[in-house]
Design an enzyme around this catalytic site. Structure first.
Site, PDB file in Angstrom:
ATOM      1  N   GLY A 124       0.809  -1.222   0.000  1.00 35.19           N
ATOM      2  CA  GLY A 124       0.000   0.000   0.000  1.00 35.19           C
ATOM      3  C   GLY A 124       0.838   1.265   0.000  1.00 35.19           C
ATOM      4  O   GLY A 124       1.815   1.387  -0.756  1.00 35.19           O
ATOM      5  N   ILE A 125       0.441   2.204   0.855  1.00 29.80           N
ATOM      6  CA  ILE A 125       1.124   3.494   0.899  1.00 29.80           C
ATOM      7  C   ILE A 125       2.586   3.327   1.306  1.00 29.80           C
ATOM      8  O   ILE A 125       3.472   3.998   0.762  1.00 29.80           O
ATOM      9  CB  ILE A 125       0.366   4.453   1.853  1.00 29.80           C
ATOM     10  CG1 ILE A 125      -1.016   4.802   1.260  1.00 29.80           C
ATOM     11  CG2 ILE A 125       1.164   5.724   2.092  1.00 29.80           C
ATOM     12  CD1 ILE A 125      -1.925   5.598   2.187  1.00 29.80           C
ATOM     13  N   LYS A 138     -15.206   0.973  14.863  1.00 31.40           N
ATOM     14  CA  LYS A 138     -16.371   0.577  15.677  1.00 31.40           C
ATOM     15  C   LYS A 138     -16.965   1.859  16.257  1.00 31.40           C
ATOM     16  O   LYS A 138     -16.229   2.743  16.678  1.00 31.40           O
ATOM     17  CB  LYS A 138     -15.877  -0.341  16.807  1.00 31.40           C
ATOM     18  CG  LYS A 138     -16.952  -1.061  17.596  1.00 31.40           C
ATOM     19  CD  LYS A 138     -17.756  -2.010  16.758  1.00 31.40           C
ATOM     20  CE  LYS A 138     -17.459  -3.474  16.998  1.00 31.40           C
ATOM     21  NZ  LYS A 138     -18.444  -4.318  16.220  1.00 31.40           N
ATOM     22  N   LEU A 139     -18.286   1.945  16.272  1.00 33.40           N
ATOM     23  CA  LEU A 139     -18.900   3.090  16.947  1.00 33.40           C
ATOM     24  C   LEU A 139     -18.453   3.084  18.406  1.00 33.40           C
ATOM     25  O   LEU A 139     -18.304   2.016  19.012  1.00 33.40           O
ATOM     26  CB  LEU A 139     -20.429   2.990  16.885  1.00 33.40           C
ATOM     27  CG  LEU A 139     -21.066   3.197  15.505  1.00 33.40           C
ATOM     28  CD1 LEU A 139     -22.587   3.048  15.600  1.00 33.40           C
ATOM     29  CD2 LEU A 139     -20.718   4.565  14.926  1.00 33.40           C
ATOM     30  N   TYR A 176      -9.124   5.536  15.946  1.00 31.39           N
ATOM     31  CA  TYR A 176      -8.209   5.960  14.882  1.00 31.39           C
ATOM     32  C   TYR A 176      -7.960   7.475  14.960  1.00 31.39           C
ATOM     33  O   TYR A 176      -6.822   7.942  14.836  1.00 31.39           O
ATOM     34  CB  TYR A 176      -8.818   5.569  13.537  1.00 31.39           C
ATOM     35  CG  TYR A 176      -7.910   5.713  12.343  1.00 31.39           C
ATOM     36  CD1 TYR A 176      -6.811   4.870  12.171  1.00 31.39           C
ATOM     37  CD2 TYR A 176      -8.165   6.666  11.373  1.00 31.39           C
ATOM     38  CE1 TYR A 176      -5.989   4.986  11.060  1.00 31.39           C
ATOM     39  CE2 TYR A 176      -7.352   6.786  10.250  1.00 31.39           C
ATOM     40  CZ  TYR A 176      -6.262   5.943  10.104  1.00 31.39           C
ATOM     41  OH  TYR A 176      -5.459   6.056   8.991  1.00 31.39           O
ATOM     42  N   ASN A 229     -14.079  11.109  12.478  1.00 37.18           N
ATOM     43  CA  ASN A 229     -14.805  10.286  11.516  1.00 37.18           C
ATOM     44  C   ASN A 229     -15.683   9.306  12.291  1.00 37.18           C
ATOM     45  O   ASN A 229     -15.266   8.751  13.297  1.00 37.18           O
ATOM     46  CB  ASN A 229     -13.823   9.522  10.614  1.00 37.18           C
ATOM     47  CG  ASN A 229     -14.493   8.969   9.377  1.00 37.18           C
ATOM     48  OD1 ASN A 229     -15.624   9.332   9.046  1.00 37.18           O
ATOM     49  ND2 ASN A 229     -13.794   8.091   8.695  1.00 37.18           N
ATOM     50  N   ASN A 271     -20.006   0.891  21.031  1.00 38.21           N
ATOM     51  CA  ASN A 271     -19.672  -0.530  21.048  1.00 38.21           C
ATOM     52  C   ASN A 271     -18.165  -0.793  21.081  1.00 38.21           C
ATOM     53  O   ASN A 271     -17.713  -1.912  20.817  1.00 38.21           O
ATOM     54  CB  ASN A 271     -20.261  -1.215  19.806  1.00 38.21           C
ATOM     55  CG  ASN A 271     -21.760  -0.998  19.705  1.00 38.21           C
ATOM     56  OD1 ASN A 271     -22.477  -1.136  20.697  1.00 38.21           O
ATOM     57  ND2 ASN A 271     -22.231  -0.618  18.526  1.00 38.21           N
TER      58      ASN A 271
END
Lengths: 449, 449
Positions: B220-221, B297-298, B355, B349, B301
């Site tokens: 990836g990056i 995950k919200l 994160y 987000n 939760n």
């Protein structure tokens, strides 16, 4: 000015229908009503272990307001608000326990509930780990605000190092964010710079005895500001252009204030304003630079006729009038200047280089003017509205408007009163420790940057 | 990793169809190719009258790069770029003439064209009017970036007061923003803090002779970063977890570097990294803390199993390794640390409190670590990618992905190389005057705040 869709999805048969169809269902926001509880249920105060003392201070303040306060979240309760105190975190690892303790509370947050996180600025941290923890909180607040539903909001209070949670502006910001007065403030962090300010004797009328000038007061957001400041005790001088004379007189009469017809871009505008204030009210405590215009055009087709008046009205006039006020003897002892910025001035907006130049300008102006206002015992700040339901936004074509107004965490446009309440807070004695800042009233608008 | 829609609307019959249907038509971005011109046409340099001397300096620099430079926009020309120098504006009124002169140029900007505005920070202004002008420019840049089409971008360079446009990082930032290396950087303002840094002898290989560690380099990056740094002359130490050993070896071989299998969260990670570097390469000049994970995950939760590893890998490991580097004798004379933040760490987000805590943490970490790196002759900065086309984002469900990737001014996701090029710039000798900053690589993503 009416969001028909919002009304439909909250009423009767169409409410059921929207639910069955899985359509977005923006909530009716909890707004301030005299006599209504400050928050819609018990408040839980959480902390990381190191911040326990500050959390106790906050809990005591909430008890003093006769709120039902918990220091731990019981498993079956429903909450009106959660206040998370993280003033002493030293590492990102310290966030885990208190943030995870907040999780289950979110599931049981009442409609119109509040999450307020109290922290410190990354810039004041003494180690990279502490700075990381502090800035990490910023990310948490903005994320959880995007997860809340039912008109609940999530915001933060960032106390400069050395400022206690008992400082007037810390207490004032906490009450504002818990209350219905901050209905459309979401995902934002209110920075408290100092211990300055004073708690009001009456939280319903913190502006008692203050004389407040509001420009552009004849209609829309300006009229709402005049009404809100007057409702909180201020004597209002309503200012607008002569062409708006009738509407202006109506607002001034309604709020038992005085009207002044004035072109704020005229060279003698400040002089005439001060003359009116001195002769009619003796002095001046609050100035709200609300008057503003738009002349949208892509920059490729921009003309001086569209550029210059926008810059002239929106930022040059506030600059000149504020300059004149600062050297005037009519200025009260704890002056408050509040300017209208815009999310367009923060993030830019297609077709609005002129407007963004002027509203970005306002943000720079309040930053740079803060020391001079502090020296005069006062403050200068800005509010940056996002999409607000006014005659102006009602003229936007339907589809564009519908996208723009749903394009934030609360899935609706704000009301003029939401902007007015935030301005009233910044104009209040308790906000004396907030200076040079721009506070968004935008429902956490998705405007890019 | 492939944006099929973007390919379709730029090819043959489907291109015509998209045009007829009025569908969004994201442009194929102009990216760096060795030997290709720096900009796709003549460059016009505009200024307000007061900034003329600085504009002349910039124009001379462009001439030194063999570009076709104009000091006024002729009526019939097509332009590759416009550079607007506004370093000496003193009032918002000063913006009118140069910004209006830019308007007609935008109409004739080539596909992949560039607008770069050079200004000063509002915080350094000596009057409210000057601060308003300077912050107004911020609003103009972000607005016009939203108006450009055809893969053209608009960005700014903000030079701290006292830093000349001839300073290495001013020149370096100008070249980066004009070039195809900044393809996915849009609506951003690059802040230059000091005169530090050195211009490279070869602009294609500014990293010649440097030893660069890249974590998470197996795919990836991270793999793109390893390739880009190596392509610009660096010797690359590719680091990843043992489970990614085969992919890691492949990347290391491809870039003629060395591979190190390492769990960066292990207590002896920094020690093992330094040992590898000392024994294989003698010293270390560049560290790119790229390794990162998500566990969405919200918050309602969220679990410790989802929270702790994200914070551990994304911010605790960079904190610990950077600490160890700073006291190590293996560190070169002009060290560069570059961290991966995220627009989620700036704006938050939904589903990413963990994160955002970690990536916000990275932003706080680079701010707070800047003085220590400056004392060591170096810099530490972060890049904040928006939506980037990777294996990770390819796993997002189609509809969600399609919205997320169009949700910026360039109407497409970025490529890993776009992030890598920005990191290479921050790792370069010419970027020595940029320190403690976070630069977005997001196509001016609409992420709210």
């Amino acid at each position: 000015m009416t969001d028909t869709y919002l009304n439909l999805v909250n009423t009767g048969f169409t409410k059921k229908l929207a639910k069955q169809l899985g359509l977005p269902r923006p909530a009716v926001l909890r707004r301030h009503r005299p006599g209504a509880p400050l928050v819609p249920g018990p408040v839980v105060v959480l902390d990381d272990a190191a911040s326990e003392k500050d959390a106790d201070t906050v809990a005591q303040q909430l008890l003093d307001w006769d709120l039902d306060v918990r220091r731990h979240a019981g498993p079956e309760e429903r909450f009106g608000a959660a206040v998370v105190v993280l003033t002493e975190v030293a590492s990102p690892e310290d966030l885990s326990a208190p943030v995870l303790a907040l999780g289950p509370v979110l599931k049981r947050l009442a409609p119109g509930g509040r999450v307020v996180v109290v922290s410190r600025p990354a810039a004041g941290a003494t180690s990279p780990a502490a700075a990381a923890a502090r800035q990490g909180i910023d990310g948490v607040v903005r994320s959880l605000a995007k997860e809340l539903r039912g008109g609940a909001t999530g915001n933060g209070i960032v106390l400069a190092d050395g400022v206690a949670p008992s400082a007037p502006s810390a207490v004032g910001a906490l009450r504002f964010l818990l209350s219905g007065r901050s209905a459309f403030v979401d995902g934002q962090l209110v920075e408290v710079d100092s211990d300055a300010g004073e708690l009001p004797t009456d939280w319903e009328r913190p502006l008692d005895g203050r004389v407040a000038v509001v420009t552009g007061a004849a209609r829309g957001i300006g009229a709402a500001i005049a009404r809100t400041l007057a409702g909180q005790g201020a004597t209002v001088v309503a200012v607008d252009v002569p062409a708006a004379g009738d509407a202006l007189a109506k607002v001034a009469n309604e709020v038992h204030g005085t009207a002044l017809q004035l072109d704020i871009t005229a060279t003698d505008a400040a002089e005439r304003l001060l003359q009116h204030v001195r002769s009619r009210h003796g002095r001046l405590d609050v100035v709200v630079h609300n008057a503003g215009i738009t002349r949208d055009k892509l920059l490729a087709n921009m003309t001086p006729e569209k550029w210059d008046p926008v810059v002239g009205v929106n930022v040059m006039a506030p600059l000149r009038i504020t300059d004149a006020l600062l050297v005037s003897e009519a200025l009260g002892e704890a002056p408050r200047v509040v300017c209208l910025a815009s999310t367009s001035g923060i993030a830019g907006n297609r077709g609005q280089t002129n407007y963004a130049a002027s509203k970005g300008g306002v943000i720079g102006m309040v930053q740079a003017s803060a020391p001079a206002l502090a020296a005069a015992g006062g403050t200068i700040n800005a509010v940056a509205p996002g999409f607000i339901e006014t005659d102006m936004t009602a003229r936007i074509p339907f589809a564009t408007r519908e996208v723009a107004r749903r394009f934030n965490s609360l899935q609706q446009g704000g009301q003029p009163v939401d902007v007015a309440e935030t301005i009233a807070f910044l104009a209040s004695p308790q906000a004396g420790g907030i200076n040079g800042r721009t506070l968004r009233v935008c429902g956490q608008n998705m405007v890019g940057r």
